[in-house]
Design a protein around this motif. Structure first.
Motif, PDB file in Angstrom:
ATOM      1  N   ILE A 157      11.926  53.810  -4.318  1.00 26.09           N
ATOM      2  CA  ILE A 157      11.177  53.001  -3.354  1.00 26.09           C
ATOM      3  C   ILE A 157       9.832  53.373  -3.437  1.00 26.09           C
ATOM      4  CG2 ILE A 157      11.004  52.272  -0.840  1.00 26.09           C
ATOM      5  CD1 ILE A 157      13.906  52.833  -0.730  1.00 26.09           C
ATOM      6  N   GLN A 158       8.865  52.446  -3.501  1.00 24.96           N
ATOM      7  CA  GLN A 158       7.406  52.845  -3.440  1.00 24.96           C
ATOM      8  C   GLN A 158       6.858  51.957  -2.249  1.00 24.96           C
ATOM      9  OE1 GLN A 158       3.721  51.423  -6.025  1.00 24.96           O
ATOM     10  NE2 GLN A 158       4.521  53.255  -6.858  1.00 24.96           N
ATOM     11  N   MET A 159       6.020  52.295  -1.405  1.00 28.00           N
ATOM     12  CA  MET A 159       5.422  51.362  -0.342  1.00 28.00           C
ATOM     13  C   MET A 159       3.917  51.853  -0.216  1.00 28.00           C
ATOM     14  SD  MET A 159       7.308  53.037   2.994  1.00 28.00           S
ATOM     15  CE  MET A 159       8.855  53.327   2.224  1.00 28.00           C
ATOM     16  N   ASP A 160       3.230  51.001  -0.040  1.00 27.72           N
ATOM     17  CA  ASP A 160       1.633  51.044   0.065  1.00 27.72           C
ATOM     18  C   ASP A 160       1.191  50.263   1.229  1.00 27.72           C
ATOM     19  OD1 ASP A 160       1.620  52.331  -2.392  1.00 27.72           O
ATOM     20  OD2 ASP A 160       0.913  50.843  -3.617  1.00 27.72           O
ATOM     21  N   THR A 161       0.508  51.098   2.152  1.00 22.17           N
ATOM     22  CA  THR A 161      -0.163  50.423   3.520  1.00 22.17           C
ATOM     23  C   THR A 161       0.871  49.361   4.063  1.00 22.17           C
ATOM     24  OG1 THR A 161      -2.159  50.533   1.823  1.00 22.17           O
ATOM     25  CG2 THR A 161      -2.534  49.644   4.162  1.00 22.17           C
ATOM     26  N   VAL A 162       1.878  50.002   4.560  1.00 24.26           N
ATOM     27  CA  VAL A 162       2.864  49.185   5.461  1.00 24.26           C
ATOM     28  C   VAL A 162       3.304  49.828   6.658  1.00 24.26           C
ATOM     29  CG1 VAL A 162       3.954  48.615   3.006  1.00 24.26           C
ATOM     30  CG2 VAL A 162       4.982  50.379   4.494  1.00 24.26           C
ATOM     31  N   GLN A 163       3.897  48.797   7.355  1.00 27.35           N
ATOM     32  CA  GLN A 163       4.234  49.500   8.704  1.00 27.35           C
ATOM     33  C   GLN A 163       5.636  49.025   9.210  1.00 27.35           C
ATOM     34  OE1 GLN A 163       1.681  47.887  11.825  1.00 27.35           O
ATOM     35  NE2 GLN A 163      -0.053  49.238  11.108  1.00 27.35           N
ATOM     36  N   HIS A 164       5.959  50.073   9.917  1.00 28.94           N
ATOM     37  CA  HIS A 164       7.662  49.813  10.281  1.00 28.94           C
ATOM     38  C   HIS A 164       8.496  49.676   9.044  1.00 28.94           C
ATOM     39  CE1 HIS A 164       5.129  48.857  14.156  1.00 28.94           C
ATOM     40  NE2 HIS A 164       6.167  49.642  14.422  1.00 28.94           N
ATOM     41  N   VAL A 165       8.898  50.852   8.675  1.00 25.00           N
ATOM     42  CA  VAL A 165      10.079  50.699   7.483  1.00 25.00           C
ATOM     43  C   VAL A 165      11.093  51.844   7.859  1.00 25.00           C
ATOM     44  CG1 VAL A 165      10.304  51.135   5.067  1.00 25.00           C
ATOM     45  CG2 VAL A 165       8.338  50.006   5.719  1.00 25.00           C
ATOM     46  N   TRP A 166      12.235  51.429   7.727  1.00 24.02           N
ATOM     47  CA  TRP A 166      13.455  52.213   8.003  1.00 24.02           C
ATOM     48  C   TRP A 166      14.240  52.529   6.500  1.00 24.02           C
ATOM     49  CZ3 TRP A 166      18.419  51.044  10.939  1.00 24.02           C
ATOM     50  CH2 TRP A 166      19.247  52.505  11.200  1.00 24.02           C
ATOM     51  N   VAL A 167      14.299  53.890   6.116  1.00 25.72           N
ATOM     52  CA  VAL A 167      14.976  54.236   4.749  1.00 25.72           C
ATOM     53  C   VAL A 167      16.250  54.916   5.198  1.00 25.72           C
ATOM     54  CG1 VAL A 167      14.781  55.142   2.420  1.00 25.72           C
ATOM     55  CG2 VAL A 167      12.850  53.867   3.449  1.00 25.72           C
ATOM     56  N   ASP A 168      17.360  54.408   4.959  1.00 25.59           N
ATOM     57  CA  ASP A 168      18.310  54.995   5.871  1.00 25.59           C
ATOM     58  C   ASP A 168      19.688  54.928   4.819  1.00 25.59           C
ATOM     59  OD1 ASP A 168      19.915  56.018   8.380  1.00 25.59           O
ATOM     60  OD2 ASP A 168      21.058  54.382   7.988  1.00 25.59           O
ATOM     61  N   HIS A 169      20.393  56.013   4.729  1.00 24.49           N
ATOM     62  CA  HIS A 169      21.729  56.230   4.212  1.00 24.49           C
ATOM     63  C   HIS A 169      21.621  55.774   2.868  1.00 24.49           C
ATOM     64  CE1 HIS A 169      23.702  56.701   8.022  1.00 24.49           C
ATOM     65  NE2 HIS A 169      24.549  57.391   7.509  1.00 24.49           N
ATOM     66  N   ASN A 170      20.720  56.021   2.096  1.00 24.07           N
ATOM     67  CA  ASN A 170      20.532  55.737   0.414  1.00 24.07           C
ATOM     68  C   ASN A 170      20.976  56.885  -0.318  1.00 24.07           C
ATOM     69  OD1 ASN A 170      19.623  52.864   0.784  1.00 24.07           O
ATOM     70  ND2 ASN A 170      17.758  53.999   1.826  1.00 24.07           N
ATOM     71  N   ARG A 171      21.199  56.865  -1.481  1.00 20.77           N
ATOM     72  CA  ARG A 171      21.256  57.607  -2.592  1.00 20.77           C
ATOM     73  C   ARG A 171      20.442  57.607  -3.494  1.00 20.77           C
ATOM     74  NH1 ARG A 171      24.253  59.558  -7.263  1.00 20.77           N
ATOM     75  NH2 ARG A 171      25.122  57.641  -7.541  1.00 20.77           N
ATOM     76  N   PHE A 172      19.439  58.444  -4.025  1.00 19.65           N
ATOM     77  CA  PHE A 172      18.523  58.364  -4.973  1.00 19.65           C
ATOM     78  C   PHE A 172      18.984  59.607  -6.168  1.00 19.65           C
ATOM     79  CE2 PHE A 172      16.567  57.339  -0.941  1.00 19.65           C
ATOM     80  CZ  PHE A 172      15.556  56.229  -1.535  1.00 19.65           C
ATOM     81  N   SER A 173      18.955  59.023  -7.363  1.00 18.12           N
ATOM     82  CA  SER A 173      19.445  60.156  -8.257  1.00 18.12           C
ATOM     83  C   SER A 173      18.546  59.582  -9.519  1.00 18.12           C
ATOM     84  CB  SER A 173      21.006  60.106  -8.511  1.00 18.12           C
ATOM     85  OG  SER A 173      21.263  60.818  -9.458  1.00 18.12           O
ATOM     86  N   ASN A 174      18.104  60.661 -10.389  1.00 17.37           N
ATOM     87  CA  ASN A 174      17.695  60.847 -11.654  1.00 17.37           C
ATOM     88  C   ASN A 174      16.617  59.331 -11.843  1.00 17.37           C
ATOM     89  OD1 ASN A 174      17.693  61.628 -14.336  1.00 17.37           O
ATOM     90  ND2 ASN A 174      19.094  59.811 -14.998  1.00 17.37           N
ATOM     91  N   ILE A 175      15.503  59.532 -11.089  1.00 15.63           N
ATOM     92  CA  ILE A 175      14.654  58.659 -11.041  1.00 15.63           C
ATOM     93  C   ILE A 175      13.120  58.966 -11.667  1.00 15.63           C
ATOM     94  CG2 ILE A 175      12.891  57.342  -9.362  1.00 15.63           C
ATOM     95  CD1 ILE A 175      15.673  56.242  -9.376  1.00 15.63           C
ATOM     96  N   CYS A 176      12.212  58.037 -12.279  1.00  9.09           N
ATOM     97  CA  CYS A 176      11.156  58.815 -12.922  1.00  9.09           C
ATOM     98  C   CYS A 176      10.142  57.625 -12.480  1.00  9.09           C
ATOM     99  CB  CYS A 176      11.465  58.401 -14.626  1.00  9.09           C
ATOM    100  SG  CYS A 176       9.973  59.091 -15.563  1.00  9.09           S
TER     101      CYS A 176
END
Length: 354
Positions: A157-176
């Motif tokens: 997940i990439q965010m640039d100059t944003v407001q009000h974001v909730w990142v919750d209960h995810n699994r991130f694995s083996n990212i480049c």
């Protein structure tokens, strides 16, 4: 014999306290928010900084759709109107590393533990606001043999100059390269109950000389990750609590294998976290501030920096701290995708790809 000296007492105490804490956690609301009487670890309402200044509601009020393919996901995620988008099953992005653009007023939620985005990225462009990404597995955009990933920008997940974001209960694995990048003056962000695993550059914040970002980071599990766990540069307020860091990759690197790093002019507060087998568990630049209290350190080496006054998170919102000793068990059980999230939502519109 006193209770505290009895064999197994500590394990029993931790289990009891963890069970009590499982019934209620944190707070929501407007600057300064009062904690509700009780709410579960699967609450559909964000807590921490994402709950302030109007709050984060995602696609609430919009139509509910279920998607099973990339075209539908991209259509509804990028739409102008609000949507609650249920992701069911595995979606493999094409071409490799492709971005799914997420517009304002969206909730993207995996159905049970089934929702996956493989070899792709969720991207939030400047000006995007009010986004919730929950209960997803985002995995396998790494390129074999390209551990450093300097020539790619395949984030989870990439965010640039944003407001009000909730990142919750995810699994991130083996990212480049970054599993989660919070960039360029993004504000009112909460990152909670996620699993970050099997990665080099894990979770970074900054890419700006301004000092604006407010972020809450709690109950996340960092395992088999090398650096940026997280790295936070030029955040006005960074509140980290009840996180679990363990099983670090490549601890022999004397500099770029580390846990939490308060960089630039960041003001960081760490509370009741648990660090096990971690090199440089928390460190701060001379220009930054870092306050740490209540954490447990087991077999840690390297830097353990604390200086400055940072800030008091309770001046912004109320929250409930779990005991540091209970953090490994709580985070292992409750972080990452959960079977009960996203299931009860009933579709109000049949997805189309036209």
């Amino acid at each position: 014999m006193p209770h505290s000296s009895r064999p197994g007492y500590g394990l029993v105490l931790a289990a009891v306290m963890g069970l009590v804490a499982a019934l209620c956690l944190g707070s929501v609301g407007e600057a300064k928010a009062a904690a509700p009487a009780s709410w579960s670890r699967w609450s559909d309402q964000p807590h921490g900084f994402a709950s302030l200044a109007g709050g984060t509601t995602g696609g609430t009020g919009g139509k509910v759709v279920t998607v099973t393919d990339q075209a539908s996901l991209m259509k509804y995620a990028g739409a102008e109107e609000p949507y609650i988008i249920r992701v069911k099953g595995t979606i493999t992005a094409q071409p490799f590393g492709a971005s799914v653009e997420v517009a304002s007023d969206k909730t993207i939620v995996g159905v049970g533990a089934s929702g996956e985005l493989v070899q792709g990225e969720f991207h939030l462009s400047p000006g995007t606001h009010n986004v919730i990404i929950r209960n997803m597995t985002i995995r396998d955009s790494a390129i074999e043999g390209n551990w450093d990933c300097k020539d790619t920008d395949f984030d989870g997940i990439q965010m640039d100059t944003v407001q009000h974001v909730w990142v919750d209960h995810n699994r991130f694995s083996n990212i480049c390269d970054g599993q989660l990048d919070v960039r360029k003056d993004s504000e009112y962000v909460t990152v909670s109950y996620n699993r970050f695993e099997n990665n080099n550059k894990t979770f970074g914040l900054g890419w700006t000389t301004n000092v604006k970002t407010q972020i809450t980071i709690d109950h996340n599990w960092f395992a088999h990750t090398k650096q940026r766990n997280p790295s936070i540069d030029n955040a006005a307020y960074a509140h980290l609590y009840n996180n679990y860091l363990t099983a670090q990759v490549d601890p022999g690197d004397p500099v770029w294998t580390y846990g939490n790093w308060s960089r630039g002019k960041t003001r960081m507060v760490i509370e009741n976290s648990y660090y096990q087998d971690v090199q440089h568990p928390y460190q701060a630049d001379a220009t930054a501030e870092l306050v740490q209290r209540g954490s447990i350190l087991k077999n840690t080496t390297g830097r353990h920096d604390t200086w400055g006054a940072a800030f008091d998170p309770r001046e912004f919102y109320d929250y409930r701290l779990d005991p540091a000793a209970a953090v490994p068990a709580i985070v292992k059980r409750f972080s990452g995708p959960q079977e009960r999230i996203g299931v009860a939502l009933e579709p109000t519109q049949t997805p189309t790809t036209s």
